[in-house]
Scaffold this active site. Structure first.
Site, PDB file in Angstrom:
ATOM      1  N   LEU A   1      -7.910  -0.098  11.877  1.00 41.16           N
ATOM      2  CA  LEU A   1      -7.539   0.711  10.720  1.00 41.16           C
ATOM      3  C   LEU A   1      -6.074   1.118  10.768  1.00 41.16           C
ATOM      4  CD1 LEU A   1     -10.758   2.758  11.067  1.00 41.16           C
ATOM      5  CD2 LEU A   1     -10.160   1.720   8.884  1.00 41.16           C
ATOM      6  N   ASP A   2      -5.381   0.900   9.669  1.00 45.17           N
ATOM      7  CA  ASP A   2      -4.025   1.390   9.486  1.00 45.17           C
ATOM      8  C   ASP A   2      -4.080   2.917   9.337  1.00 45.17           C
ATOM      9  OD1 ASP A   2      -1.212   1.299   8.796  1.00 45.17           O
ATOM     10  OD2 ASP A   2      -1.828   1.524   6.703  1.00 45.17           O
ATOM     11  N   LEU A   3      -2.929   3.571   9.467  1.00 43.70           N
ATOM     12  CA  LEU A   3      -2.885   5.040   9.368  1.00 43.70           C
ATOM     13  C   LEU A   3      -2.304   5.493   8.033  1.00 43.70           C
ATOM     14  CD1 LEU A   3      -3.316   7.809  10.703  1.00 43.70           C
ATOM     15  CD2 LEU A   3      -1.039   7.561  11.741  1.00 43.70           C
ATOM     16  N   ASP A   4      -0.993   5.329   7.838  1.00 47.40           N
ATOM     17  CA  ASP A   4      -0.330   5.800   6.623  1.00 47.40           C
ATOM     18  C   ASP A   4      -0.795   4.993   5.415  1.00 47.40           C
ATOM     19  OD1 ASP A   4       1.287   7.638   8.084  1.00 47.40           O
ATOM     20  OD2 ASP A   4       2.645   6.002   8.617  1.00 47.40           O
TER      21      ASP A   4
ATOM     22  N   ASP B   1      -3.237  -0.990   3.677  1.00 50.58           N
ATOM     23  CA  ASP B   1      -2.846  -0.897   2.268  1.00 50.58           C
ATOM     24  C   ASP B   1      -1.628  -1.726   1.897  1.00 50.58           C
ATOM     25  OD1 ASP B   1      -1.352   1.012   3.884  1.00 50.58           O
ATOM     26  OD2 ASP B   1      -0.504   1.740   2.001  1.00 50.58           O
TER      27      ASP B   1
END
Length: 214
Positions: free
Chosen positions: A6-9, A161
């Site tokens: 999972l990406d954060l920002d 995203d």
């Protein structure tokens, strides 16, 4: 066994307020104040070493240093967890998936953020670049994460995203899911297996990808 990176920002947290604030500080402090009049949202996600040259910044390191001073001191926690993220992570964890953070933000900062917002406990491990720029490119980061964890990319999925999330996943032969609530646009998600409109879509999409369904 399956893994979700999972990406954060722009995927787990809306970090735009703090990042833009720190960018304004850094640009003003280093003689690039004219850039504060532009929309800087597109800078969120990819490494600054890739993005700043597109703004005409030639001496990048002092700008990054100024950014980190303000971001780490004041702006880091000016963020919010997106609605539905924790419920989705509960569902993913409950379904038996191992969860990993894979962010372009240096891991020393990212881990403070996930701890502050109560997300750290979901992760088996949290991956991010070093402060010196090692593994800034997310493809290198994912390759490193796969090597360290022994996860099979064919039994893993990247959720992010921005275009670099999708490109990095493809580089290591990992399927991807786009988080449409983040900062990217549809032209960045052409290689994503699914486009999730909201965090609540993730458990079903992850299950479909990791079961081999399209």
């Amino acid at each position: 066994m399956t893994a979700v990176f999972l990406d954060l920002d722009g995927t787990l947290v809306d970090s735009r307020p703090g990042i833009v604030e720190a960018l304004h500080f850094a640009f003003t402090d280093t003689g690039h104040g004219h850039l504060t009049d532009t929309d800087l949202t597109w800078l969120i996600g990819p490494p600054f070493h890739d993005s700043f040259p597109k703004l005409g910044i030639e001496n990048i390191d002092p700008v990054i240093d100024a950014y980190r001073v303000h971001y780490d001191r004041e702006a880091m926690f000016r963020a919010t967890v997106y609605d539905g993220v924790q419920k989705a992570m509960d569902a993913l964890h409950g379904a038996g998936h191992r969860l990993y953070l894979a962010t372009a933000k240096p891991h020393v900062s990212a881990r403070k953020i996930t701890a502050h917002f109560g997300l750290a406990g979901y992760f088996t491990y949290e991956f991010g670049p070093e402060l010196d720029g090692t593994r800034n490119w997310k493809g290198d980061l994912l390759a490193h994460a796969l090597e360290q964890t022994g996860e099979d990319p064919a039994r893993s999925v990247m959720v992010g995203d921005r275009h670099h999330d999708m490109a990095a996943a493809a580089e290591v032969s990992m399927p991807s899911i786009a988080a449409a609530w983040g900062y990217g646009g549809s032209d960045e998600w052409t290689t994503a297996r699914h486009v999730a409109d909201m965090p609540g879509d993730l458990p079903d999409f992850v299950a479909q990808v990791l079961s081999g369904d399209q």
